[in-house]
Enzyme design. Structure first.
Site, PDB file in Angstrom:
ATOM      1  CG  ASN A  25      -1.757   1.245   1.635  1.00  0.00           C
ATOM      2  OD1 ASN A  25      -1.734   2.072   0.475  1.00  0.00           O
ATOM      3  ND2 ASN A  25      -2.518   1.190   2.384  1.00  0.00           N
ATOM      4  CD1 TRP A  26       3.323   1.064  -2.877  1.00  0.00           C
ATOM      5  CD2 TRP A  26       3.365   2.351  -4.773  1.00  0.00           C
ATOM      6  NE1 TRP A  26       3.932   0.421  -3.992  1.00  0.00           N
ATOM      7  CE2 TRP A  26       4.063   1.043  -5.119  1.00  0.00           C
ATOM      8  CE3 TRP A  26       3.375   3.268  -5.866  1.00  0.00           C
ATOM      9  CZ2 TRP A  26       4.816   0.724  -6.269  1.00  0.00           C
ATOM     10  CZ3 TRP A  26       4.040   3.108  -7.181  1.00  0.00           C
ATOM     11  CH2 TRP A  26       4.822   1.783  -7.291  1.00  0.00           C
ATOM     12  CE  LYS A  27      -0.403   3.258   4.806  1.00  0.00           C
ATOM     13  NZ  LYS A  27      -0.262   3.235   6.176  1.00  0.00           N
TER      14      LYS A  27
ATOM     15  CG  HIS B 149      -6.023   1.609   4.895  1.00  0.00           C
ATOM     16  ND1 HIS B 149      -5.591   2.770   5.644  1.00  0.00           N
ATOM     17  CD2 HIS B 149      -4.893   0.762   4.588  1.00  0.00           C
ATOM     18  CE1 HIS B 149      -4.564   2.424   6.350  1.00  0.00           C
ATOM     19  NE2 HIS B 149      -3.868   1.324   5.609  1.00  0.00           N
TER      20      HIS B 149
ATOM     21  CD  GLU C 191      -3.026   5.289   6.781  1.00  0.00           C
ATOM     22  OE1 GLU C 191      -2.966   5.543   5.500  1.00  0.00           O
ATOM     23  OE2 GLU C 191      -2.245   5.106   7.579  1.00  0.00           O
TER      24      GLU C 191
ATOM     25  CD  GLU D 276      -3.589  -2.635   7.487  1.00  0.00           C
ATOM     26  OE1 GLU D 276      -2.594  -2.669   6.883  1.00  0.00           O
ATOM     27  OE2 GLU D 276      -4.152  -1.609   7.250  1.00  0.00           O
TER      28      GLU D 276
ATOM     29  N   GLY E 135       1.970   2.399  10.900  1.00  0.00           N
ATOM     30  CA  GLY E 135       2.682   3.933  10.304  1.00  0.00           C
ATOM     31  C   GLY E 135       3.736   4.015  11.226  1.00  0.00           C
TER      32      GLY E 135
ATOM     33  CB  SER F  80       4.526  -1.744  11.917  1.00  0.00           C
ATOM     34  OG  SER F  80       4.258  -0.438  12.419  1.00  0.00           O
TER      35      SER F  80
ATOM     36  N   GLY G 242       2.851  -1.169   4.412  1.00  0.00           N
ATOM     37  CA  GLY G 242       2.813   0.209   3.896  1.00  0.00           C
ATOM     38  C   GLY G 242       4.077   0.712   3.820  1.00  0.00           C
TER      39      GLY G 242
END
Ligand code: PGA
Length: 256
Positions: A10-12, A97, A99, A167, A173, A215, A236
């Site tokens: 997941n490149w965000k 997700h 976020e 998650e 993160g 993580s 991530g």
């Protein structure tokens, strides 16, 4: 879904240029060419999908989108439709997700997004996870509720298109306040499987892969896959580094 391990990156909201996105995708693609036991998929920002599909297309490295809107076309400023994502090469989509939940995705929206993505043939990674952990295990009710609400009207015959990523929000993160253990993941994945088998036919529910995310890196990937029995990993930060993500793919390929 097949029994291959799923390693998802997941490149965000990274990187900021097409050139960098292409370099990252090409580097990972090169290192995924020989994968046999592993399904590798990266989730770049949607603006890069078309370029990556055109210039870097690979049968060994799938492309996915980090979110999707539930309507297919129309007056929805700023949204991205499942049809658009399909047309730029995305085969997978992450829904729910933490976020995206934090910036407004509700349980109801997550549910309709899932149904729309399903109808459009996407493979879905549904993310669930508690914000805080309590010693009494009350947080497990959060996981159950997120699953139940997200999967309303999900047809059991389409379970092959679903994977769950557990998650824990506190473990995600650079601001993570703790680390999940493979044992902790294993315990929670059993609760997730049990909940799925209450929603669907238990035999079919058993086939849904349960991924771990939060993580994940070169240092702990193997322990989550082996000791934690994870069916895959949602990565991530370490998915933004060609060497690290490629090493995680290699680790997944080795584990039985
Ligand atoms: P992280 O992110 O690996 O940087 O903790 C994981 C995720 O949010 O999917």
């Amino acid at each position: 879904m097949a029994t291959k391990k799923i390693i998802a990156g997941n490149w965000k909201m990274n990187p900021v240029s097409t050139k960098e996105a292409l370099a990252l995708y090409s580097g990972i693609k090169k290192n995924s060419a020989r994968l046999k036991q592993t399904t590798a998929v990266v989730f770049p920002p949607a603006v890069f999908l078309a370029t990556l599909r055109d210039k870097g297309v690979s049968i060994k490295l799938d492309l996915g989108a980090q979110n999707v809107f539930y309507e297919e076309i129309g007056a929805f400023t700023g949204q991205i439709s499942p049809l658009m994502l399909k047309n730029v090469g995305a085969k997978w989509v992450i829904i729910g997700h933490s976020e995206a939940r934090a910036s407004g995705d509700t349980d109801l929206e997550i549910n309709v997004k899932i149904l729309s993505a399903l109808k459009n043939g996407f493979k879905i990674i549904l993310c669930i996870g508690e914000k805080t952990r309590d010693a009494q295990g009350k947080y497990l009710a959060v996981l159950q509720e997120q699953l139940e609400k997200a999967l309303v009207n999900f047809p059991a015959k389409k379970l092959g298109q679903l994977a769950i990523a557990y998650e824990p929000v506190w473990a995600i993160g650079k601001d993570a306040t703790g680390v999940e253990t493979p044992d902790g993941f294993l315990h929670n994945s059993i609760v997730i499987k049990k909940t799925l088998s209450q929603i669907f036919d238990p035999k079919k529910a058993k086939t849904v892969p349960i991924l771990y995310g939060g993580s994940v890196g070169v240092k702990n990937a193997e322990s989550f896959l082996v000791a934690g029995h994870a069916d895959g990993l949602l990565v991530g930060r370490e998915s933004l580094d060609i060497a690290s993500f490629s090493e995680i793919l290699k680790i997944a390929e080795k584990v039985k």
